[in-house]
Design a protein around this motif. Structure first.
Motif, PDB file in Angstrom:
ATOM      1  N   ILE A  83       0.839  -1.203   0.000  1.00  0.00           N
ATOM      2  CA  ILE A  83       0.000   0.000   0.000  1.00  0.00           C
ATOM      3  C   ILE A  83       0.873   1.251   0.000  1.00  0.00           C
ATOM      4  CG2 ILE A  83      -1.634   1.349   1.376  1.00  0.00           C
ATOM      5  CD1 ILE A  83      -2.837  -1.320   2.305  1.00  0.00           C
ATOM      6  N   GLU A  84       1.944   1.221   0.783  1.00  0.00           N
ATOM      7  CA  GLU A  84       2.857   2.373   0.833  1.00  0.00           C
ATOM      8  C   GLU A  84       3.481   2.629  -0.539  1.00  0.00           C
ATOM      9  OE1 GLU A  84       6.983   3.839   3.028  1.00  0.00           O
ATOM     10  OE2 GLU A  84       6.260   1.780   3.258  1.00  0.00           O
ATOM     11  N   ARG A  85       3.967   1.571  -1.202  1.00  0.00           N
ATOM     12  CA  ARG A  85       4.615   1.749  -2.505  1.00  0.00           C
ATOM     13  C   ARG A  85       3.640   2.287  -3.536  1.00  0.00           C
ATOM     14  NH1 ARG A  85       7.022  -3.210  -1.048  1.00  0.00           N
ATOM     15  NH2 ARG A  85       5.605  -4.379  -2.403  1.00  0.00           N
ATOM     16  N   VAL A  86       2.421   1.758  -3.533  1.00  0.00           N
ATOM     17  CA  VAL A  86       1.415   2.220  -4.497  1.00  0.00           C
ATOM     18  C   VAL A  86       1.046   3.672  -4.218  1.00  0.00           C
ATOM     19  CG1 VAL A  86      -0.960   1.916  -5.283  1.00  0.00           C
ATOM     20  CG2 VAL A  86       0.495  -0.090  -4.935  1.00  0.00           C
ATOM     21  N   SER A  87       0.860   4.013  -2.936  1.00  0.00           N
ATOM     22  CA  SER A  87       0.485   5.387  -2.569  1.00  0.00           C
ATOM     23  C   SER A  87       1.569   6.372  -2.960  1.00  0.00           C
ATOM     24  CB  SER A  87       0.217   5.471  -1.066  1.00  0.00           C
ATOM     25  OG  SER A  87      -0.861   4.643  -0.706  1.00  0.00           O
ATOM     26  N   LEU A  88       2.826   6.013  -2.708  1.00  0.00           N
ATOM     27  CA  LEU A  88       3.921   6.908  -3.046  1.00  0.00           C
ATOM     28  C   LEU A  88       4.066   7.059  -4.560  1.00  0.00           C
ATOM     29  CD1 LEU A  88       6.626   5.892  -0.422  1.00  0.00           C
ATOM     30  CD2 LEU A  88       5.417   8.071  -0.578  1.00  0.00           C
ATOM     31  N   ALA A  89       3.847   5.978  -5.286  1.00  0.00           N
ATOM     32  CA  ALA A  89       3.930   6.055  -6.741  1.00  0.00           C
ATOM     33  C   ALA A  89       2.871   7.007  -7.290  1.00  0.00           C
ATOM     34  CB  ALA A  89       3.758   4.662  -7.360  1.00  0.00           C
ATOM     35  N   LYS A  90       1.644   6.915  -6.762  1.00  0.00           N
ATOM     36  CA  LYS A  90       0.581   7.817  -7.193  1.00  0.00           C
ATOM     37  C   LYS A  90       0.899   9.255  -6.814  1.00  0.00           C
ATOM     38  CE  LYS A  90      -3.242   4.491  -7.071  1.00  0.00           C
ATOM     39  NZ  LYS A  90      -4.543   4.129  -6.417  1.00  0.00           N
ATOM     40  N   PHE A  91       1.466   9.434  -5.608  1.00  0.00           N
ATOM     41  CA  PHE A  91       1.822  10.781  -5.162  1.00  0.00           C
ATOM     42  C   PHE A  91       2.855  11.402  -6.096  1.00  0.00           C
ATOM     43  CE2 PHE A  91       4.934  13.347  -2.793  1.00  0.00           C
ATOM     44  CZ  PHE A  91       4.129  14.416  -2.439  1.00  0.00           C
ATOM     45  N   HIS A  92       3.889  10.663  -6.450  1.00  0.00           N
ATOM     46  CA  HIS A  92       4.949  11.212  -7.292  1.00  0.00           C
ATOM     47  C   HIS A  92       4.446  11.547  -8.698  1.00  0.00           C
ATOM     48  CE1 HIS A  92       8.231  10.991  -4.480  1.00  0.00           C
ATOM     49  NE2 HIS A  92       7.990   9.714  -4.213  1.00  0.00           N
ATOM     50  N   GLN A  93       3.393  10.866  -9.144  1.00  0.00           N
ATOM     51  CA  GLN A  93       2.833  11.174 -10.455  1.00  0.00           C
ATOM     52  C   GLN A  93       2.232  12.575 -10.513  1.00  0.00           C
ATOM     53  OE1 GLN A  93       0.012   8.104 -11.398  1.00  0.00           O
ATOM     54  NE2 GLN A  93       1.565   6.556 -11.834  1.00  0.00           N
ATOM     55  N   VAL A  94       1.610  12.989  -9.413  1.00  0.00           N
ATOM     56  CA  VAL A  94       0.926  14.288  -9.406  1.00  0.00           C
ATOM     57  C   VAL A  94       1.661  15.344  -8.588  1.00  0.00           C
ATOM     58  CG1 VAL A  94      -1.341  13.267  -9.780  1.00  0.00           C
ATOM     59  CG2 VAL A  94      -0.519  13.601  -7.437  1.00  0.00           C
ATOM     60  N   ALA A  95       2.754  14.967  -7.921  1.00  0.00           N
ATOM     61  CA  ALA A  95       3.453  15.895  -7.030  1.00  0.00           C
ATOM     62  C   ALA A  95       3.889  17.185  -7.712  1.00  0.00           C
ATOM     63  CB  ALA A  95       4.646  15.202  -6.386  1.00  0.00           C
ATOM     64  N   PRO A  96       4.409  17.155  -8.949  1.00  0.00           N
ATOM     65  CA  PRO A  96       4.800  18.426  -9.577  1.00  0.00           C
ATOM     66  C   PRO A  96       3.623  19.385  -9.743  1.00  0.00           C
ATOM     67  CG  PRO A  96       5.830  16.583 -10.711  1.00  0.00           C
ATOM     68  CD  PRO A  96       4.820  15.993  -9.764  1.00  0.00           C
ATOM     69  N   LEU A  97       2.428  18.851  -9.993  1.00  0.00           N
ATOM     70  CA  LEU A  97       1.245  19.700 -10.116  1.00  0.00           C
ATOM     71  C   LEU A  97       0.810  20.217  -8.754  1.00  0.00           C
ATOM     72  CD1 LEU A  97      -0.902  17.605 -12.637  1.00  0.00           C
ATOM     73  CD2 LEU A  97       0.498  19.612 -13.137  1.00  0.00           C
ATOM     74  N   LEU A  98       0.940  19.373  -7.737  1.00  0.00           N
ATOM     75  CA  LEU A  98       0.490  19.754  -6.408  1.00  0.00           C
ATOM     76  C   LEU A  98       1.449  20.759  -5.773  1.00  0.00           C
ATOM     77  CD1 LEU A  98      -0.615  16.267  -5.038  1.00  0.00           C
ATOM     78  CD2 LEU A  98      -2.099  18.108  -5.811  1.00  0.00           C
ATOM     79  N   GLY A  99       2.687  20.332  -5.549  1.00  0.00           N
ATOM     80  CA  GLY A  99       3.633  21.153  -4.807  1.00  0.00           C
ATOM     81  C   GLY A  99       4.057  22.419  -5.507  1.00  0.00           C
ATOM     82  N   GLY A 100       4.109  22.403  -6.817  1.00  0.00           N
ATOM     83  CA  GLY A 100       4.560  23.589  -7.533  1.00  0.00           C
ATOM     84  C   GLY A 100       3.459  24.545  -7.922  1.00  0.00           C
ATOM     85  N   VAL A 101       2.200  24.080  -7.839  1.00  0.00           N
ATOM     86  CA  VAL A 101       1.108  24.905  -8.359  1.00  0.00           C
ATOM     87  C   VAL A 101      -0.096  24.939  -7.423  1.00  0.00           C
ATOM     88  CG1 VAL A 101      -0.452  25.292 -10.308  1.00  0.00           C
ATOM     89  CG2 VAL A 101       1.805  24.295 -10.721  1.00  0.00           C
ATOM     90  N   LEU A 102      -0.617  23.783  -7.031  1.00  0.00           N
ATOM     91  CA  LEU A 102      -1.940  23.707  -6.418  1.00  0.00           C
ATOM     92  C   LEU A 102      -1.944  23.754  -4.891  1.00  0.00           C
ATOM     93  CD1 LEU A 102      -3.477  20.930  -8.719  1.00  0.00           C
ATOM     94  CD2 LEU A 102      -3.853  23.388  -8.858  1.00  0.00           C
ATOM     95  N   VAL A 103      -0.985  23.134  -4.252  1.00  0.00           N
ATOM     96  CA  VAL A 103      -0.991  23.043  -2.792  1.00  0.00           C
ATOM     97  C   VAL A 103      -0.355  24.289  -2.197  1.00  0.00           C
ATOM     98  CG1 VAL A 103      -0.166  21.796  -0.774  1.00  0.00           C
ATOM     99  CG2 VAL A 103      -1.000  20.540  -2.756  1.00  0.00           C
ATOM    100  N   MET A 104      -1.135  25.044  -1.439  1.00  0.00           N
ATOM    101  CA  MET A 104      -0.673  26.327  -0.915  1.00  0.00           C
ATOM    102  C   MET A 104       0.182  26.162   0.333  1.00  0.00           C
ATOM    103  SD  MET A 104      -4.364  28.011  -1.608  1.00  0.00           S
ATOM    104  CE  MET A 104      -5.133  26.398  -1.497  1.00  0.00           C
TER     105      MET A 104
END
Length: 291
Positions: A83-104
């Motif tokens: 579960i951890e590996r799958v969750s982290l893989a999904k996170f890294h897929q969208v992280a550039p959109l989240l951390g650089g743009v969407l997540v304040m």
């Protein structure tokens, strides 16, 4: 005595660092007054790059999963690791959109088991948070509340012995922590500006083209199709806070029996009524029962 630290890890935004520091000094005593929770001895906010946001957020996720795993039977470890590996893989897929743009803003426990709030300058700009002081104050109040919650729950350890999944904020817990922080940020902006302000109400012209493009990405749209932890959490917390007051409400941070159930998240009046009953019973000395 609380030490308020505002650091610019990017070393490129001295004016923004000073702006956030000024707002933090205004907001901190109001958050303490509103929550009736103690401030940590050190409150740390940092301006970080999207890359640091991604690395520290991923490390925080991984640490929480492993802390939860340590409290579960050993035979469950392979499933939890998967579960951890799958969750982290999904996170890294969208992280550039989240951390650089969407997540304040994001509050994590790194690296010395102490809460730290990360703010990404580009995301603050793209999201419109810097367009008006009310929204920056709301964001800082919200994330500071998460630091106070972490201190009071010992980063969810107060619940973890009997409910290990509490560490990863599963079940109704995320509604509680986000709803409480949203209730606080609404109260603090009302105190500061005469009425509550919500970043979610920002008009589209305030958002950058980069933000709108990222927000329309199918992966982000899919993420947003789930529960709204902020609005549903606020609907959960507000009537309960009105019924029992902040000091009594805070007992939920260390008493597993007072946490809302999934049914109570959908019907907040039930949680408010149960807390009134449990707290009044505790006051009279009659043994409590969980409904």
């Amino acid at each position: 005595m609380t030490n308020l630290l505002m650091l610019d890890k990017t070393k490129r935004h001295p004016e923004l660092r000073a702006q956030v520091e000024s707002v933090l000094q205004q907001v901190a005593p109001l958050v303490r007054e509103t929550t009736r929770l103690e401030l940590p001895s050190v409150v740390t906010f940092q301006l970080v790059t999207p890359e640091q946001w991604q690395a520290d957020s991923a490390a925080d996720m991984s640490d929480n999963v492993q802390r939860s795993r340590m409290r579960k039977p050993r035979w469950q470890a392979p499933v939890i690791n998967l579960i951890e590996r799958v969750s982290l893989a999904k996170f890294h897929q969208v992280a550039p959109l989240l951390g650089g743009v969407l997540v304040m803003g994001a509050t994590v426990v790194r690296p010395s088991y102490q809460s730290t709030t990360m703010l990404v300058p580009d995301a603050l700009r793209h999201s419109g948070v810097l367009s008006r002081p009310e929204y920056l104050a709301q964001l800082i109040a919200h994330e500071l509340t998460h630091q106070l919650q972490g201190l009071d729950t010992r980063h969810c350890e107060a619940w973890a012995e009997k409910r290990p999944s509490a560490i990863v904020r599963s079940g109704s817990i995320k509604f509680l922590v986000e709803g409480h922080a949203h209730w606080v940020d609404q109260e603090v902006t009302r105190l500061l500006f005469g009425k509550s302000h919500d970043i979610g109400d920002l008009s589209k012209p305030t958002l950058s083209d980069v933000y709108r493009e990222a927000d329309a990405d199918p992966r982000i749209v899919k993420m947003r199709s789930g529960p709204d932890f902020y609005k549903e959490g606020l609907a959960l917390v507000r009537p309960t806070m009105e019924a029992v007051g902040a000091a009594n409400f805070n007992r939920a941070w260390t008493d597993l029996a007072l946490l809302p159930t999934r049914r109570e998240v959908k019907h907040p009046v039930l949680w408010a009524a149960r807390l009134v009953r449990l707290l009044s019973t505790a006051t009279t000395g009659v043994p409590r029962s969980v409904g």
